[in-house]
Design an enzyme around this catalytic site. Sequence first.
Site, PDB file in Angstrom:
ATOM      1  N   GLU B  29       0.827  -1.258   0.020  1.00  0.00           N
ATOM      2  CA  GLU B  29       0.080  -0.006   0.015  1.00  0.00           C
ATOM      3  C   GLU B  29       0.892   1.420  -0.001  1.00  0.00           C
ATOM      4  O   GLU B  29       1.822   1.328   0.728  1.00  0.00           O
ATOM      5  CB  GLU B  29      -1.030   0.185   1.317  1.00  0.00           C
ATOM      6  CG  GLU B  29      -1.809  -0.942   1.258  1.00  0.00           C
ATOM      7  CD  GLU B  29      -2.437  -1.542   2.574  1.00  0.00           C
ATOM      8  OE1 GLU B  29      -2.015  -0.776   3.687  1.00  0.00           O
ATOM      9  OE2 GLU B  29      -3.091  -2.563   2.821  1.00  0.00           O
ATOM     10  N   GLU B  60      -4.517  -6.563   3.298  1.00  0.00           N
ATOM     11  CA  GLU B  60      -3.528  -7.182   3.574  1.00  0.00           C
ATOM     12  C   GLU B  60      -3.327  -8.755   3.040  1.00  0.00           C
ATOM     13  O   GLU B  60      -2.344  -9.166   2.665  1.00  0.00           O
ATOM     14  CB  GLU B  60      -3.022  -7.109   5.015  1.00  0.00           C
ATOM     15  CG  GLU B  60      -2.514  -5.675   5.498  1.00  0.00           C
ATOM     16  CD  GLU B  60      -3.698  -4.612   5.471  1.00  0.00           C
ATOM     17  OE1 GLU B  60      -4.874  -5.100   5.613  1.00  0.00           O
ATOM     18  OE2 GLU B  60      -3.396  -3.267   5.433  1.00  0.00           O
ATOM     19  N   GLN B  82       2.253  -2.152   5.656  1.00  0.00           N
ATOM     20  CA  GLN B  82       2.652  -0.795   5.886  1.00  0.00           C
ATOM     21  C   GLN B  82       3.130  -0.908   7.470  1.00  0.00           C
ATOM     22  O   GLN B  82       4.076  -0.034   7.784  1.00  0.00           O
ATOM     23  CB  GLN B  82       1.444   0.150   5.647  1.00  0.00           C
ATOM     24  CG  GLN B  82       1.583   1.406   5.529  1.00  0.00           C
ATOM     25  CD  GLN B  82       0.814   2.090   4.792  1.00  0.00           C
ATOM     26  OE1 GLN B  82      -0.268   2.475   5.669  1.00  0.00           O
ATOM     27  NE2 GLN B  82       0.893   2.553   3.646  1.00  0.00           N
ATOM     28  N   PHE B  83       2.285  -1.284   8.460  1.00  0.00           N
ATOM     29  CA  PHE B  83       2.683  -1.405   9.922  1.00  0.00           C
ATOM     30  C   PHE B  83       2.809  -2.933  10.157  1.00  0.00           C
ATOM     31  O   PHE B  83       1.296  -3.567   9.769  1.00  0.00           O
ATOM     32  CB  PHE B  83       1.931  -0.484  10.670  1.00  0.00           C
ATOM     33  CG  PHE B  83       2.221   0.962  10.568  1.00  0.00           C
ATOM     34  CD1 PHE B  83       3.127   1.677  11.527  1.00  0.00           C
ATOM     35  CD2 PHE B  83       1.911   1.609   9.462  1.00  0.00           C
ATOM     36  CE1 PHE B  83       3.508   2.582  11.612  1.00  0.00           C
ATOM     37  CE2 PHE B  83       2.189   3.149   9.458  1.00  0.00           C
ATOM     38  CZ  PHE B  83       2.925   3.470  10.273  1.00  0.00           C
ATOM     39  N   ASP B  85       1.387  -4.101  12.684  1.00  0.00           N
ATOM     40  CA  ASP B  85       0.124  -4.085  13.442  1.00  0.00           C
ATOM     41  C   ASP B  85      -0.982  -4.544  12.540  1.00  0.00           C
ATOM     42  O   ASP B  85      -2.058  -4.743  12.935  1.00  0.00           O
ATOM     43  CB  ASP B  85      -0.379  -2.640  14.111  1.00  0.00           C
ATOM     44  CG  ASP B  85       1.226  -1.972  14.956  1.00  0.00           C
ATOM     45  OD1 ASP B  85       1.201  -2.285  16.060  1.00  0.00           O
ATOM     46  OD2 ASP B  85       2.061  -1.939  14.399  1.00  0.00           O
ATOM     47  N   ILE B  87      -1.121  -6.572   9.993  1.00  0.00           N
ATOM     48  CA  ILE B  87      -0.672  -7.815   9.360  1.00  0.00           C
ATOM     49  C   ILE B  87      -1.800  -8.736   9.756  1.00  0.00           C
ATOM     50  O   ILE B  87      -2.169  -9.684   8.940  1.00  0.00           O
ATOM     51  CB  ILE B  87       0.405  -8.294   9.664  1.00  0.00           C
ATOM     52  CG1 ILE B  87       1.026  -9.304   8.589  1.00  0.00           C
ATOM     53  CG2 ILE B  87       0.708  -9.024  10.983  1.00  0.00           C
ATOM     54  CD1 ILE B  87       2.567  -9.661   8.656  1.00  0.00           C
ATOM     55  N   PRO B  89      -5.252  -9.085   9.186  1.00  0.00           N
ATOM     56  CA  PRO B  89      -6.309  -9.482   8.298  1.00  0.00           C
ATOM     57  C   PRO B  89      -5.284 -10.684   7.257  1.00  0.00           C
ATOM     58  O   PRO B  89      -6.316 -11.465   6.465  1.00  0.00           O
ATOM     59  CB  PRO B  89      -6.284  -8.375   7.420  1.00  0.00           C
ATOM     60  CG  PRO B  89      -6.309  -7.225   8.332  1.00  0.00           C
ATOM     61  CD  PRO B  89      -5.149  -7.796   9.111  1.00  0.00           C
ATOM     62  N   HIS B 129       0.371   1.195  16.007  1.00  0.00           N
ATOM     63  CA  HIS B 129       1.466   1.489  15.058  1.00  0.00           C
ATOM     64  C   HIS B 129       2.804   1.167  15.704  1.00  0.00           C
ATOM     65  O   HIS B 129       3.880   1.716  15.456  1.00  0.00           O
ATOM     66  CB  HIS B 129       1.490   2.714  14.724  1.00  0.00           C
ATOM     67  CG  HIS B 129       0.304   3.392  13.829  1.00  0.00           C
ATOM     68  ND1 HIS B 129      -0.854   3.569  14.276  1.00  0.00           N
ATOM     69  CD2 HIS B 129       0.185   3.358  12.372  1.00  0.00           C
ATOM     70  CE1 HIS B 129      -1.810   3.713  13.419  1.00  0.00           C
ATOM     71  NE2 HIS B 129      -1.331   3.709  12.441  1.00  0.00           N
TER      72      HIS B 129
END
Lengths: 421, 324
Positions: B29, B60, B82-83, B85, B87, B89, B129
């Site tokens: 993303e 994700e 992206q983070f 946190d 992951i 999904p 995050h």
Amino acid sequence: MLDIASKSTNIDEAASKIIPYGTIPLYDYLNGIGNICQIFNIYVITGIFTLTVSQGFYAKPNILNTEMLSTGRIVGEDVRETIDPAPEEMKKIYTLMVLVRAADIQAITLQRQGRIGFYVPCQGEEASQVGSAYALKPEDWAFTDYRAPGIVITRGMSLKSFYAHLMANSEDNTKGRSMPSHWGSKALNIVTPSSPICTQLPHAVGVALGAKMKGDKIATIAYFGDGGTSSNDFHSALNFAGVFKTPTVFFCRNNGYAISIPVSRQTASSSLAVKAVAYGIEGIQVDGNDALAVYSVTKKALEKARNGGGPTLIESITYRMGPHTTSDDPKRYRDDGELEEWKTKDPLNRLRSSLEGRKLWGKEDENNAQEWAQQQVKEAIAHSEKIPPPHPRTLLEDVYSQPTWNLQRQLHQLSEELGGS
Amino acid sequence: MPSLTLVQAINTALREEMQRDEHVLVLGEDIGKNGGVFRATEGLYNEFGGNRVIDTPLNESSIVGVSIGLSLYGFKPIAEIQFLDFIYPAFDQIASELSKLRYRSGGEYKAPIVIRSPYGGGAKGGPYHSQSLETFFTHIPGLKVIIPSNPYDAKGLLKAAVREDDPIVFLEPKRLYRSTKSEVPDEDYIVPIGKARVAREGKDVSVFAYGAVIPTVLEASEKAQQEGISTEIVDLRTLVPLDLEAVLASVKKTGRAVIVYEAPKFMGYGAEIAALIAEEALEYLEAPIARVGGFDTPYPYAHENLYMPTPTRILNAIKKVAKY
């Protein structure tokens, strides 16, 4: 450089083109017709999606929401186009269905007798599975779930391999690592499935994207059930496929139930095919007990995919005549009458009467096909039961490309435990 | 030799691997024109185009799932989450699919993709995050888990990860992305997967750590030195496969072990290190093993500097173990 992102569909614009349906009393029409499976009607909803129906599919309104019909949202021209396979191929499709039925029934027997641990039967879905898989080319990739006997046998899996996997013996190419009914084969382009629902769909999109990027004219097909349309990855995959216009066919076998849960508990949508609209892709409904209709829509969708036309969602309406698995008792949640009614739509009888009507099939052909199928099944089982289980060391192989130190140690420990074997 | 930040080293590794092999792709993303929210993919879109630097829908599960498919078709996808946190999904794709594909297919299929993600605190990111979720992945057979702590290792380990034939979870300590610069060779090199690094040699106490806490451990070690305690710092770098030999060699030398990690202390990765030391080197121990972790709370916002292992907390553990 290839532009892999397609332009998005304007749903509002498409919806404005819907013309109220009011010319054919479709529900009565469908119910009133018998087993003339070569009649096959396609209704086009202008600009959005194709709805393909043949007779009998709405025979159980409690299974399928007929809202879409009664509120008159089916519109457009009746194009009546099918791609019929050549006569010899029709006979081959039927013969494969006979073989799948025989293999399936015998697998249930093996489980009941304690000779295999578990099985996921497919009786009733033969037209959906064989008809669609028959439309695939060898270079296409298939991603299945666990209810796939008709798919893997049609793709060319030998019955020896079929039963080797069910018995988890040393001839099982997947080395006895999964529960029975998770067939895979690299040689046949069937990616070995897992059990979670619809997690294979994004993989089918990824392979299709890869093929598109390389310029290979192949398609991928991902199989799943009606319950799968509620899953996270149904959304993940159709959304991605729509944006990138990947050559993917999403083949939903709507057999009425996700174990015990009817389709009406999965969605308030008027159909499963209609879900395609929001992803900007084509959605098609087909009579999933009509092997020739299934073959036809799948073949068209695959060709469209290979030619850059993007993905398609096919909703193949069928019925699971047996239990969800050998661990399930459908009497707890289904009326006997329902099964009896669907028995009259048995996909094997449907195709056989069509072949008979076309003077392609007679009593002798039928006897020969049945006898041949029984013989194939018998020989494969007799062979597979003689094969020993996989070597215990295979328990610790294939976790990584090379075993890590802890796996090496554990293999050593296991070896010692088993007396150095 | 250029001096790079950790995130620049990541960017360099991605660029070099994409130049080396046209099958290497990056997906995620905001990684295209935007260059990633941390700029890890800066400039890659311009150099390699939108077919190799692929901005995906915000999903994700499809980032990982489609990467698996691309890998099956012969590509080498590097997926950015992206983070870390976010992951969750994709967890089904990672735990049920990615890690088990080779095994369940009898070795016929594999999907050796790399999943990169910034992890850990120190960026005022609050509960979503900042998390350190490495243990979820180290507990899944079939995955390898790598966490660099400095620019040199970041480049070499990421390049090694891209060339590895197994799926990799590659976690990048976001608070070290720009905290320091150090010399990173221009040339192609890899840091081997499965090898720890002795970040500082010492004789009294071994400190085992990885990733984001390494600079804090070094600070605590300085303070310990001032108090006359010599610490040996072992930067594990690869959590799976663990360099057990390096762990045992150090603990046999010092007889004392402190393990530091930022994730909640209970059931954290340090528990496995402690158990392995107890199983394999108990007779060498002069003191009980000590662990310093994050608190067993969700990751906080206002008091994150108290949540993350502090130099004082680490120093106290070192002193306690040294004086036992």
